[in-house]
Design a protein around this motif. Structure first.
Motif, short mmCIF file in Angstrom:
data_model
loop_
_atom_site.label_atom_id
_atom_site.label_comp_id
_atom_site.label_asym_id
_atom_site.label_seq_id
_atom_site.Cartn_x
_atom_site.Cartn_y
_atom_site.Cartn_z
N VAL A 1 11.23 2.85 8.71
CA VAL A 1 10.22 3.11 7.67
C VAL A 1 10.88 3.67 6.41
O VAL A 1 10.59 3.24 5.29
N HIS A 2 11.80 4.62 6.59
CA HIS A 2 12.46 5.21 5.44
C HIS A 2 13.28 4.18 4.65
O HIS A 2 13.40 4.28 3.42
N ALA A 3 13.81 3.20 5.34
CA ALA A 3 14.56 2.15 4.64
C ALA A 3 13.62 1.23 3.87
O ALA A 3 13.89 0.87 2.72
N SER A 4 12.50 0.86 4.47
CA SER A 4 11.65 -0.18 3.90
C SER A 4 10.61 0.33 2.91
O SER A 4 10.22 -0.39 2.00
N HIS A 5 10.13 1.56 3.07
CA HIS A 5 9.04 2.05 2.25
C HIS A 5 9.43 2.13 0.77
O HIS A 5 10.56 2.51 0.44
N GLN B 1 4.14 2.69 12.20
CA GLN B 1 4.02 4.04 11.68
C GLN B 1 3.60 3.99 10.21
O GLN B 1 3.90 3.04 9.50
N LEU B 2 2.89 5.04 9.78
CA LEU B 2 2.44 5.15 8.40
C LEU B 2 3.09 6.34 7.73
O LEU B 2 3.39 7.34 8.39
N VAL B 3 3.28 6.26 6.44
CA VAL B 3 3.65 7.44 5.65
C VAL B 3 2.36 8.16 5.32
O VAL B 3 1.45 7.58 4.73
N CYS B 4 2.26 9.41 5.73
CA CYS B 4 1.01 10.15 5.56
C CYS B 4 1.33 11.61 5.20
O CYS B 4 1.83 12.36 6.05
N TYR B 5 1.03 11.98 3.96
CA TYR B 5 1.32 13.34 3.50
C TYR B 5 0.32 14.35 4.04
O TYR B 5 0.60 15.55 4.04
N GLU B 6 -0.83 13.88 4.50
CA GLU B 6 -1.87 14.80 4.99
C GLU B 6 -1.68 15.14 6.47
O GLU B 6 -1.74 16.31 6.86
N HIS B 7 -1.46 14.12 7.30
CA HIS B 7 -1.39 14.35 8.75
C HIS B 7 -0.03 14.00 9.36
O HIS B 7 0.18 14.20 10.56
N GLY B 8 0.89 13.46 8.57
CA GLY B 8 2.18 13.03 9.11
C GLY B 8 3.09 14.20 9.47
O GLY B 8 2.96 15.31 8.94
N PRO C 1 0.85 -1.20 0.00
CA PRO C 1 0.00 0.00 0.00
C PRO C 1 0.88 1.25 0.00
O PRO C 1 2.08 1.19 0.24
N ASN C 2 0.26 2.40 -0.25
CA ASN C 2 1.02 3.65 -0.30
C ASN C 2 1.45 4.13 1.07
O ASN C 2 2.49 4.77 1.21
N SER C 3 0.66 3.85 2.10
CA SER C 3 0.96 4.40 3.43
C SER C 3 1.66 3.38 4.32
O SER C 3 2.80 3.60 4.74
N GLU C 4 1.02 2.25 4.60
CA GLU C 4 1.65 1.25 5.45
C GLU C 4 2.60 0.40 4.63
O GLU C 4 2.52 0.35 3.40
N ILE C 5 3.52 -0.28 5.32
CA ILE C 5 4.53 -1.08 4.62
C ILE C 5 4.17 -2.55 4.68
O ILE C 5 4.01 -3.13 5.76
N ARG C 6 4.01 -3.14 3.52
CA ARG C 6 3.76 -4.57 3.39
C ARG C 6 4.63 -5.10 2.26
O ARG C 6 4.61 -4.56 1.16
N LYS C 7 5.38 -6.16 2.52
CA LYS C 7 6.29 -6.71 1.53
C LYS C 7 5.76 -8.05 1.00
O LYS C 7 5.24 -8.88 1.77
N HIS C 8 5.93 -8.25 -0.30
CA HIS C 8 5.48 -9.46 -0.98
C HIS C 8 6.03 -10.73 -0.33
O HIS C 8 7.24 -10.84 -0.08
N LYS C 9 5.15 -11.64 0.01
CA LYS C 9 5.45 -12.97 0.58
C LYS C 9 5.90 -12.93 2.05
O LYS C 9 6.22 -13.98 2.61
N ILE C 10 5.93 -11.75 2.68
CA ILE C 10 6.41 -11.66 4.05
C ILE C 10 5.26 -11.94 5.03
O ILE C 10 4.12 -11.52 4.82
N PHE C 11 5.58 -12.66 6.12
CA PHE C 11 4.58 -12.95 7.16
C PHE C 11 4.36 -11.72 8.04
O PHE C 11 5.29 -10.97 8.32
N ILE D 1 15.91 11.11 2.07
CA ILE D 1 14.53 10.62 2.11
C ILE D 1 13.70 11.58 2.95
O ILE D 1 14.08 11.90 4.09
N GLU D 2 12.58 12.02 2.42
CA GLU D 2 11.66 12.87 3.17
C GLU D 2 10.25 12.31 3.03
O GLU D 2 9.55 12.60 2.06
N LEU D 3 9.87 11.48 3.97
CA LEU D 3 8.54 10.87 4.00
C LEU D 3 7.89 11.18 5.35
O LEU D 3 8.37 10.72 6.39
N PRO D 4 6.82 11.97 5.39
CA PRO D 4 6.17 12.32 6.66
C PRO D 4 5.53 11.10 7.32
O PRO D 4 4.98 10.23 6.64
N LEU D 5 5.60 11.05 8.65
CA LEU D 5 5.16 9.86 9.37
C LEU D 5 4.11 10.19 10.43
O LEU D 5 4.12 11.27 11.02
#
Length: 552
Positions: A501-505, A461-468, A303-313, A447-451
């Motif tokens: 988050v900045h590493a994984s997103h 934590q989520l990446v959120c451009y509106e409220h982060g 997803p754009n905000s939360e971090i989910r990786k393919h095939k990861i538990f 990296i500049e991703l609001p959290l």
């Protein structure tokens, strides 16, 4: 006995795999070999299936597996998907939802259609030309009224000033009856201005009331429809919550309303009950299947905000799933929650610097900075024990429990304020060492991703451009070996989980830190270490630096 429709036998031999003695603790776990085997079979199905059409490269989904035992002691598994898939809840391979709201002739869809009609009526009224013309007319009337009123007020102020000067002049030039006659004339001028003001205000107030009356015919109808829609929406939502009836081992049923009224939320969050885990357990309890172990994994694009990786538990979420699963797992023997164990047992702080004002330590990984909900042992407690006369908060900044490295602590309140001021003003320079689970092609960058906090799945934590909140990290690659990247991270801001988050997103480095159980894959430890810090001594103002070698 025929096994239930969605029961799948393992294609591979599982005789050599022992079943676990306790069921999976769903909020923090290492997948059991049986869960891993079931997951591989579901993933193989997803790669080859032709039962539905869903573009996972555009929208990923969370899937779940539940290994179960039948009354005949046969071992197999169930599979499920969180939410709907390909716009339907009905699938050949996956267990059905706890409640299916999607049938077109069902109560939910029928009432939803009525709500949509109400919404359309409201939108039609709001877009009507006459309604918007009346709104514009009222706005213009109010603006014109305010303009003329302000203009007249300024005219009155100038006239009042003029009369004041004329009074002074009259008192100098006249006396007796002539003086009184001239002063009376000025008073009459003042009265005339006030009467004109009254008439002007009344004229515009009547015009505004008239415009408002014409407009209110439409606004009253819109408000009435909005209230009706709100009432029907609330009623439909309540109906929906009541239909989600969750069973447990003892066949005790509880709906979403009764489950969440015991929580701080009190009201179920959106999509509660639609996740994979509750669906799996519900189907098992309904069909006399004994749960053995379970796991959930992500498939497809993150997803754009939360971090989910393919095939990861991933563990079950805290906000939507935990209250439900606490009920559904009642009476089952579960693995121990590892977060209840003190991870700092047998570990010691390494003291890098000590004086009467401050202490600098090298914190081991899996060691709390401050006391947790169930565990007191922490850097704070150890420092308090060593320096019983220390005052103030002590902790100037924190490291995640899983992160090792340098921490600065103050031994009195004045020192605490001085050090904290340096952190707030971003005068403290920090460098972290990390090893990433993959190759980063570029050599350096920013990296500049609001959290912000994921309130439904703390502490993520989520990446959120509106409220982060603003979060900035500078990075530089040190080395690349065996599909791993060693990297220096320089946090300019200090947000929770910022580096992880900045590493994984995907919009960051898109390469999680090895051992990151929140934003990557669980490992022996999180390979993130605060290895260097530079600041000014709170008393001498001298610039001081400290380094601590990473043990990985």
């Amino acid at each position: 006995m025929t096994n239930p429709k969605y029961f799948h036998f393992f294609k591979n031999n599982i005789k050599d795999i022992s079943a676990p003695e306790k069921f999976t603790y769903p909020f923090y776990y290492d997948p059991h070999p049986l869960s891993i085997m079931a997951t591989k079979e579901v993933q193989a199905y997803l790669m080859m299936q032709t039962d539905f059409n869903h573009h996972f490269e555009n929208t990923g989904k969370m899937f779940g597996v539940l290994v179960v035992q039948t009354k005949n002691n046969e071992i197999g598994f169930l599979a499920s998907v969180s939410g709907k898939l390909a716009d339907t809840n009905t699938h050949k391979y996956f267990v059905p939802p706890v409640f299916d709201m999607l049938p077109k002739k069902g109560y939910y869809k029928t009432e939803e259609h009525k709500l949509n009609i109400l919404t359309q009526k409201i939108e039609t009224l709001e877009k009507a030309e006459i309604y918007n013309r009346l709104k514009r007319s009222l706005t213009k009337t109010i603006e014109k009224a305010e303009g003329e009123k302000n203009s007249f007020r300024l005219k009155m102020i100038e006239a009042k000033k003029e009369r004041k000067e004329r009074r002074k002049q009259i008192r100098r030039e006249f006396e007796g009856n002539r003086l009184q006659e001239n002063l009376k004339t000025l008073d009459q001028e003042s009265i005339i201005f006030k009467l004109k003001k009254r008439d002007l205000y009344k004229q515009w107030d009547r015009k505004i009331v008239q415009d408002q009356k014409e407009l209110s015919t439409y606004e009253d109808e819109i408000t009435k429809l909005q209230m009706l829609r709100k009432e029907k929406s609330s009623s439909l939502q309540r109906y929906l919550f009541q239909q989600y009836q969750f069973l447990n081992k003892k066949k005790e049923a509880k709906n979403l309303l009764s489950i969440f009224e015991e929580t701080s939320l009190q009201v179920p969050p959106a999509a509660a009950g639609e996740c994979a885990a509750p669906k799996l357990l519900q189907y098992a309890f309904q069909n006399q299947l004994t749960p053995i172990c379970m796991a959930e994994f992500w498939w497809g694009k993150s997803p754009n905000s939360e971090i989910r990786k393919h095939k990861i538990f991933y563990p079950a979420c805290q906000g939507k799933c935990k209250p439900i699963l606490n009920h559904m797992l009642k009476g089952m023997l579960l693995d121990t929650d590892p977060l209840l164990k003190n991870p700092a047992i047998g570990k010691e702080l390494e003291y890098l610097y000590e004086d009467q004002y401050m202490v600098v330590v090298n914190k081991p990984s899996e060691f709390l900075s401050v006391p947790g909900k169930t565990i007191d042992d922490s850097v704070y407690l150890r420092i308090k024990q060593k320096y019983p006369k220390a005052t103030g908060p002590l902790i100037v900044h924190r490291l995640d429990m899983s992160t090792s490295g340098i921490m600065i602590l103050a031994l009195d309140i004045d020192t605490y304020k001085k050090l904290q001021r340096q952190f707030i003003k971003r005068q403290v320079k920090k460098r972290y060492l990390a090893i990433l689970d993959g190759i980063v092609e570029r050599n350096n960058g920013t990296i500049e991703l609001p959290l912000r906090l994921d309130v439904e799945d703390r502490p993520r934590q989520l990446v959120c451009y509106e409220h982060g909140k603003k979060a900035k990290t500078i990075w530089k690659v040190i080395d690349r070996t065996e599909n791993k990247t060693k990297i220096h991270l320089y946090p300019i801001t200090g947000r929770t989980h910022q580096l992880r988050v900045h590493a994984s997103h995907p919009e960051g480095l898109n390469t999680p830190i090895i051992g990151d159980d929140l934003y990557g894959s669980k490992g022996r430890r999180l390979l993130l270490h605060a290895e260097h810090i530079t600041l000014h001594h709170p008393e001498t103002k001298e610039e001081i630096s400290f380094s601590a070698k990473a043990y990985f």
